[in-house]
Design a protein around this motif. Structure first.
Motif, PDB file in Angstrom:
ATOM      1  N   TRP A   1       0.827  -1.203   0.000  1.00  0.00           N
ATOM      2  CA  TRP A   1       0.000   0.000   0.000  1.00  0.00           C
ATOM      3  C   TRP A   1       0.864   1.256   0.000  1.00  0.00           C
ATOM      4  O   TRP A   1       0.558   2.236  -0.681  1.00  0.00           O
ATOM      5  CB  TRP A   1      -0.941  -0.014   1.199  1.00  0.00           C
ATOM      6  CG  TRP A   1      -1.801   1.208   1.329  1.00  0.00           C
ATOM      7  CD1 TRP A   1      -1.823   2.099   2.353  1.00  0.00           C
ATOM      8  CD2 TRP A   1      -2.767   1.686   0.383  1.00  0.00           C
ATOM      9  NE1 TRP A   1      -2.730   3.097   2.127  1.00  0.00           N
ATOM     10  CE2 TRP A   1      -3.342   2.867   0.918  1.00  0.00           C
ATOM     11  CE3 TRP A   1      -3.201   1.235  -0.856  1.00  0.00           C
ATOM     12  CZ2 TRP A   1      -4.314   3.601   0.256  1.00  0.00           C
ATOM     13  CZ3 TRP A   1      -4.175   1.970  -1.522  1.00  0.00           C
ATOM     14  CH2 TRP A   1      -4.734   3.134  -0.973  1.00  0.00           C
ATOM     15  N   ASP A   2       1.970   1.216   0.775  1.00  0.00           N
ATOM     16  CA  ASP A   2       2.895   2.339   0.810  1.00  0.00           C
ATOM     17  C   ASP A   2       3.520   2.553  -0.569  1.00  0.00           C
ATOM     18  O   ASP A   2       3.688   3.695  -1.025  1.00  0.00           O
ATOM     19  CB  ASP A   2       3.991   2.072   1.844  1.00  0.00           C
ATOM     20  CG  ASP A   2       4.964   3.239   1.964  1.00  0.00           C
ATOM     21  OD1 ASP A   2       4.509   4.365   2.235  1.00  0.00           O
ATOM     22  OD2 ASP A   2       6.168   3.011   1.764  1.00  0.00           O
TER      23      ASP A   2
ATOM     24  N   LYS B   1       0.948   4.280  -2.917  1.00  0.00           N
ATOM     25  CA  LYS B   1       0.791   5.710  -2.642  1.00  0.00           C
ATOM     26  C   LYS B   1       1.990   6.513  -3.140  1.00  0.00           C
ATOM     27  O   LYS B   1       1.826   7.609  -3.697  1.00  0.00           O
ATOM     28  CB  LYS B   1       0.592   5.929  -1.144  1.00  0.00           C
ATOM     29  CG  LYS B   1      -0.745   5.431  -0.615  1.00  0.00           C
ATOM     30  CD  LYS B   1      -0.988   5.880   0.821  1.00  0.00           C
ATOM     31  CE  LYS B   1       0.025   5.254   1.766  1.00  0.00           C
ATOM     32  NZ  LYS B   1      -0.256   5.636   3.179  1.00  0.00           N
ATOM     33  N   LYS B   2       3.202   5.985  -2.945  1.00  0.00           N
ATOM     34  CA  LYS B   2       4.404   6.719  -3.341  1.00  0.00           C
ATOM     35  C   LYS B   2       4.543   6.811  -4.857  1.00  0.00           C
ATOM     36  O   LYS B   2       5.055   7.809  -5.376  1.00  0.00           O
ATOM     37  CB  LYS B   2       5.637   6.061  -2.735  1.00  0.00           C
ATOM     38  CG  LYS B   2       5.758   6.311  -1.231  1.00  0.00           C
ATOM     39  CD  LYS B   2       6.998   5.676  -0.646  1.00  0.00           C
ATOM     40  CE  LYS B   2       7.110   6.006   0.856  1.00  0.00           C
ATOM     41  NZ  LYS B   2       8.287   5.360   1.475  1.00  0.00           N
TER      42      LYS B   2
ATOM     43  N   ARG C   1       2.279   9.591  -5.852  1.00  0.00           N
ATOM     44  CA  ARG C   1       2.781  10.878  -5.367  1.00  0.00           C
ATOM     45  C   ARG C   1       3.944  11.380  -6.218  1.00  0.00           C
ATOM     46  O   ARG C   1       3.999  12.555  -6.580  1.00  0.00           O
ATOM     47  CB  ARG C   1       3.224  10.754  -3.914  1.00  0.00           C
ATOM     48  CG  ARG C   1       3.723  12.077  -3.298  1.00  0.00           C
ATOM     49  CD  ARG C   1       4.321  11.836  -1.929  1.00  0.00           C
ATOM     50  NE  ARG C   1       3.434  11.033  -1.105  1.00  0.00           N
ATOM     51  CZ  ARG C   1       3.855  10.180  -0.173  1.00  0.00           C
ATOM     52  NH1 ARG C   1       5.162  10.028   0.039  1.00  0.00           N
ATOM     53  NH2 ARG C   1       2.996   9.485   0.545  1.00  0.00           N
TER      54      ARG C   1
END
Length: 705
Positions: free
Chosen positions: A404-405, A408-409, A412
């Motif tokens: 999940w991290d 998101k990155k 971003r």
């Protein structure tokens, strides 16, 4: 002399006509089976007795107290010269007769043609009919106008096969009318609910499903809600049940082929008037029956009136019709003959047709593969980056804490389109990859299947493994380019990495770097996936063998869970071999070297990196791919005369086909039992099984026998 000659002509005609519809088993094989049951020698030739043919070969009337008269009548269908013995030519002729489309009618005709002259006289018809269970329970008026119209005023007219087939078709309807007249003693045009129940359970029982019998007929819960049944209602009720296959087509016409769409009475009536003259009364009965079967509130015990709650506010769906659709033996027999023909003669198709079929499969597989790959590509990108992340102590802080991290990155730092890095080469390569996988799997399955189309689990696994191995020639170049594009966003450089630059850098041999690891992943994946998908799909199919698109999606997704998760270690090794190692990262020189170094530096858990992401990617991807493939085949179906690709359509064995699994029943005899059963379900011709009535009879009756 003339009689023998005529029988010979009929026998030859049956054989020739049957051969045109179904490729029969080799004559030597048929003769070998015949000799196993031929226990009598007559005029230097072997013959089968009536009892041996019916009781041992067909497997009917196996009770010790079987009705000998019924056995004799059934054997007479095959015994053309009516001498009580069946020769090989007669045995072979009946095998041919079972292959023709009108086998049910011809079998019924030969049952009544007791003297074997190719014509049916009134005396022959009456003799057989009086021996049936139906006539013994509710005698038919043999002096009726209906009978005289067919057999003449003096009942001396001989009826030919085409005329007799029409007579049989009309006879059972007339039987129902006669039964109504007998119950309507005062000629009012009404009968009681009890009489209606008795008629339906005797004359019309073959039209009733279990639900109709228990929830409507036996419960006296008739849609009229009255104690009297009118003649128009009686006729409409029976006409409706006789035409349920037409009713289904009307429904599908109203919904454009969708089986889950709700239809109102008005919509159904509109569709019915476009296709056939189904009466409003029949439609009223249809919707009320659906309401009663699925939403019935029982009244007091013994009550003849049941209160019904409208189902879906007066709407119905396709599955509602299955509850009131009687088993159509004739339809299933005809379909079975077509299936046998298709399976038994694949070699008869020309090379050009087979090339067209391969092109058709290739095209549909390409589209389906592209749809599936696009649907889950962001998950695939996250999976790749997680697998490439090194966790050795000298590397420093990891880039992503979890999937999940990572997700998101990427958004971003690289934007939403960053989730689709490498998609274009993926889509370009998906077409040949999916096409060759499906084609090889189908080819190997066909080669390993028996003559009846059955395949063992081991053969399914082998077919899947071959499919997985064959796709590597396309998969490996595709994946190495895709992976390098997917991880390119992790490196902060000003230059944009493109697919063509990656291909030029790798060269031809470089495109196959990590191919061994790719084989270690794809072979077991397909060996697990294809058999799992076929079996899960079978479990999800309805009673007609039909899979709703949602069940196909579920089957594909469920089969992908074990397949994707169990091969994750091979996928991790492949990823490490195919990416470009950055400064400070470990490099690998093959599968074994990579395995040792990953284990030494990162431990056993490293082999399962990205397993969850892989399952979330592969499972839905294959589910979407195969459901798309199936829907495309349904929308753009082309019949090339062979079997459909594996996984495109599932055939679920029906109870009738289960009864046909007799090792000695080959060719036409595969449908012998359902055809004979159809005599009862189609025409009401039920011959007594036992030599005496079952419950026990009196001692005087026993002595009389």
């Amino acid at each position: 002399m003339f009689k023998s000659l005529l029988s010979s002509v009929i026998t030859q005609a049956s054989c020739q006509e049957g051969a045109g519809y179904l490729k029969r088993a080799d004559t030597d094989r048929l003769h070998e089976i015949f000799l196993k049951y031929a226990t009598v020698e007559k005029n230097g030739e072997k013959h089968i007795t009536s009892e041996d043919f019916v009781r041992k070969f067909l497997g009917l009337f196996e009770e010790d107290d079987y009705n000998k008269e019924s056995v004799k009548l059934i054997a007479g269908i095959v015994d053309m010269d009516k001498d009580g013995f069946i020769s090989f030519s007669e045995f072979q002729a009946f095998e041919g007769l079972l292959c023709v489309p009108d086998a049910l009618y011809k079998t019924a005709f030969q049952l009544f043609d007791t003297n074997g002259n190719g014509l049916v006289a009134f005396d022959e018809f009456a003799e057989v009919m009086r021996k049936t269970a139906l006539h013994q329970k509710l005698p038919f008026n043999m002096e009726s106008t209906f009978v005289r119209l067919y057999f003449g005023k003096d009942k001396k007219r001989l009826v030919t096969y085409p005329e007799f087939s029409q007579f049989l078709h009309d006879f059972h309807e007339e039987y129902g009318v006669e039964a109504f007249k007998k119950c309507d003693k005062d000629g009012s045009g009404f009968i009681s609910a009890g009489d209606f129940r008795d008629i339906m359970l005797s004359v019309k029982k073959h039209l009733l499903t279990k639900d109709l019998m228990t929830k409507v007929i036996n419960a006296s819960g008739f849609p009229q809600g009255e104690r009297k049944i009118s003649f128009p209602y009686y006729m409409a009720f029976n006409s409706l049940l006789n035409n349920m296959e037409l009713i289904k087509r009307v429904y599908l016409n109203a919904t454009n082929g969708h089986r889950t769409q709700e239809v109102t009475k008005e919509e159904f009536l509109h569709s019915a008037q476009m296709m056939s003259q189904i009466t409003p009364l029949e439609v009223d009965i249809l919707f009320t029956l659906c309401d009663m079967i699925h939403h019935t509130n029982g009244g007091d015990e013994g009550s003849e009136v049941w209160v019904t709650t409208p189902s879906r506010n007066g709407r119905m769906v396709y599955n509602d019709l299955n509850s009131i659709t009687p088993e159509q033996y004739f339809k299933q027999v005809t379909r079975r003959v077509a299936e046998i023909k298709a399976v038994s003669s694949p070699e008869e198709r020309g090379v050009f047709i087979q090339i067209l079929e391969s092109t058709y499969r290739f095209t549909l597989g390409s589209v389906a593969g592209a749809v599936g790959a696009s649907a889950v590509y962001p998950i695939d990108l996250v999976k790749t980056r997680m697998q490439n992340q090194r966790t050795g102590s000298f590397i420093g802080e990891v880039a992503y804490r979890n999937s999940w991290d990572c997700f998101k990155k990427v958004i971003r730092h690289e934007g939403v389109f960053g989730l689709y890095r490498g998609l274009v080469p993926q889509l370009i390569g998906v077409a040949p990859e999916k096409a060759i996988k499906l084609t090889v799997n189908d080819l190997v399955r066909d080669k390993l299947s028996d003559k009846k189309g059955n395949i063992s689990l081991y053969a399914e696994i082998l077919a899947g493994a071959c499919a997985g191995g064959s796709q590597v020639v396309f998969t490996n170049p595709l994946e190495i380019v895709k992976i390098r594009l997917q991880v390119a966003g992790e490196i902060a450089t000003g230059n944009k990495v493109r697919a063509w630059s990656v291909v030029k850098e790798l060269g031809l041999f470089g495109l196959y770097k990590g191919a061994r690891a790719c084989l270690l992943r794809d072979v077991p994946f397909s060996a697990i996936y294809f058999p799992a998908y076929a079996h899960v799909k079978a479990k999800f199919a309805d009673e007609n063998g039909y899979n709703h698109p949602l069940t196909l999606l579920a089957a594909g997704a469920i089969a992908g869970i074990p397949a994707a998760s169990l091969v994750t270690p091979a996928d991790v090794i492949k990823t490490r071999l195919q990416v470009v190692a950055r400064s400070g990262q470990t490099t690998y020189n093959g599968v074994i070297d990579a395995t040792r170094k990953i284990y030494a530096e990162e431990g056993a858990r490293a082999f399962w990196k990205g397993a969850l992401a892989r399952v979330f990617r592969s499972s839905p991807q294959f589910g979407v791919t195969l459901v798309t493939y199936e829907i495309l085949q349904r929308l753009f179906y082309v019949d090339f005369g062979g079997s459909r690709p594996s996984g495109s359509e599932l055939h679920v064995a029906t109870p009738i086909e289960e009864t046909m699994k007799k090792p000695q029943h080959i060719g036409g005899y595969q449908v012998a039992l359902p055809v004979l059963t159809g005599l009862e379900t189609k025409f009401g011709i039920s011959l007594p099984r036992w030599s005496y009535a079952k419950p026990a009879q009196s001692q005087a009756q026993s002595q009389a026998q």
